[in-house]
Design an enzyme around this catalytic site. Structure first.
Site, mmCIF file in Angstrom:
data_model
loop_
_atom_site.group_PDB
_atom_site.id
_atom_site.type_symbol
_atom_site.label_atom_id
_atom_site.label_comp_id
_atom_site.label_asym_id
_atom_site.label_seq_id
_atom_site.Cartn_x
_atom_site.Cartn_y
_atom_site.Cartn_z
ATOM 1 N N SER A 143 -7.876 12.158 45.657
ATOM 2 C CA SER A 143 -7.657 12.505 44.248
ATOM 3 C C SER A 143 -7.904 11.281 43.383
ATOM 4 O O SER A 143 -7.728 10.132 43.824
ATOM 5 C CB SER A 143 -6.221 12.989 44.030
ATOM 6 O OG SER A 143 -5.907 13.112 42.652
ATOM 7 N N TYR A 156 2.604 12.021 45.199
ATOM 8 C CA TYR A 156 1.240 12.515 45.301
ATOM 9 C C TYR A 156 0.243 11.362 45.215
ATOM 10 O O TYR A 156 -0.677 11.244 46.044
ATOM 11 C CB TYR A 156 0.981 13.524 44.184
ATOM 12 C CG TYR A 156 -0.354 14.217 44.244
ATOM 13 C CD1 TYR A 156 -0.481 15.454 44.867
ATOM 14 C CD2 TYR A 156 -1.490 13.650 43.668
ATOM 15 C CE1 TYR A 156 -1.706 16.103 44.918
ATOM 16 C CE2 TYR A 156 -2.719 14.290 43.720
ATOM 17 C CZ TYR A 156 -2.818 15.514 44.346
ATOM 18 O OH TYR A 156 -4.035 16.148 44.397
#
Length: 288
Positions: A143, A156
């Site tokens: 990501s 995350y």
């Protein structure tokens, strides 16, 4: 269109029943691959298996469990005779708490889902590549949150940065044996899951995508990312066309990380609020 650059390849895709994973499965099959899907969504997985009769296998899989990943990879070799591609894609945002509020258990849970799962995918794919005597390729979903701060919560972000480290270490340890590992770092990709996380009801997910495009929320390419944008890159990295690409974490973000202090995240949240309010107002007017 029409390319068959994955002809004869066998792939495992985790998180393959929705969003980026589902579009990747569809594209892999379209381009000639046989695919084994691992996901916790058993009903959706069975439907996918029926839809691509003989070309897709499914196994309910907890990607944080070593035995489950080992079994998933074994299913690919048992059913289709080998493994060529491992796509570690399963994930979720997890605990949204800030650093000061996040519990140790909350952090560990996110890391298990997003980083441990990728380590396990690498571990059992590499073992299979070495045992069968033919190298393969591993693709993992990272990501932009692993590249820059401020995109998503700390659990995350830290996990996605770890994914990129696993990719690089794999090249260091196994690149000489022909095994490739690369990561994709998506930016904002409007899947139904992401729309739901923004507070947009599932029935309005497609309408919201069009709304974001019309509102020009994204200043770079003028539109949000879609699952097929990531799936196309995954298919490229899975194919022999990327045979000299190794150890890369490739942003697929429309240029978002090219801009210092971009405001795409806040702008998207604001757009979601306006969209939901507009739908609520329309519903109230209709009801009245």
């Amino acid at each position: 269109m029409g390319t068959r650059d994955l002809e004869g390849k066998v792939a495992v895709v985790t998180g393959g029943t929705s969003g980026i994973g589902l579009r990747s499965v569809e594209l892999f099959v379209e381009r000639g691959a046989q695919v084994v899907v691992g996901d916790i969504a058993a009903d959706a997985g069975k439907l996918l298996e029926e839809r691509f009769d003989g070309k897709v296998g499914f196994q309910t899989t907890d990607v944080t469990d070593p035995e489950a990943i080992e079994s998933l990879v074994a299913l690919a070799t048992t059913r289709y005779g080998k493994l060529d591609v491992m796509f570690n894609n399963a994930g979720a945002v997890g605990d949204p708490s800030t650093i000061a509020e996040l519990t140790a258990d909350g952090f560990d849970g996110v890391v298990a889902l997003l980083a441990r799962s990728v380590f396990l995918g690498h571990k059992f794919a590499i073992r299979t590549f070495l045992a069968q005597g033919t190298p393969g390729t591993i693709v993992s979903t990272a990501s932009v949150a692993g590249l820059e701060g401020g995109w998503l919560p700390v659990g995350y972000a830290a996990s996605k940065a770890a994914v990129m480290s696993i990719v690089r270490q794999t090249v260091a340890e196994y690149g000489a044996q022909g095994i490739r590992s690369n990561a994709i770092a998506p930016g904002v990709i409007l899947t139904p899951f992401v729309s739901a996380a923004l507070g947009v009801p599932g029935d309005y997910a497609d309408d919201f995508t069009r709304y974001v495009e019309d509102e020009k929320v994204f200043a770079t390419l003028g539109r949000p990312g879609l699952p097929e944008d990531v799936a196309e890159v995954a298919a490229f990295l899975a194919s022999d066309a990327s045979r000299f690409v190794n150890g890369v974490s490739l942003p697929v973000d429309g240029g978002a990380t090219a801009i210092t202090h971009n405001q795409f995240g806040p702008a998207l949240y604001a757009a979601a609020q306006r969209f939901v309010e507009s739908k609520s107002g329309a519903t109230e007017t209709t009801t009245a």
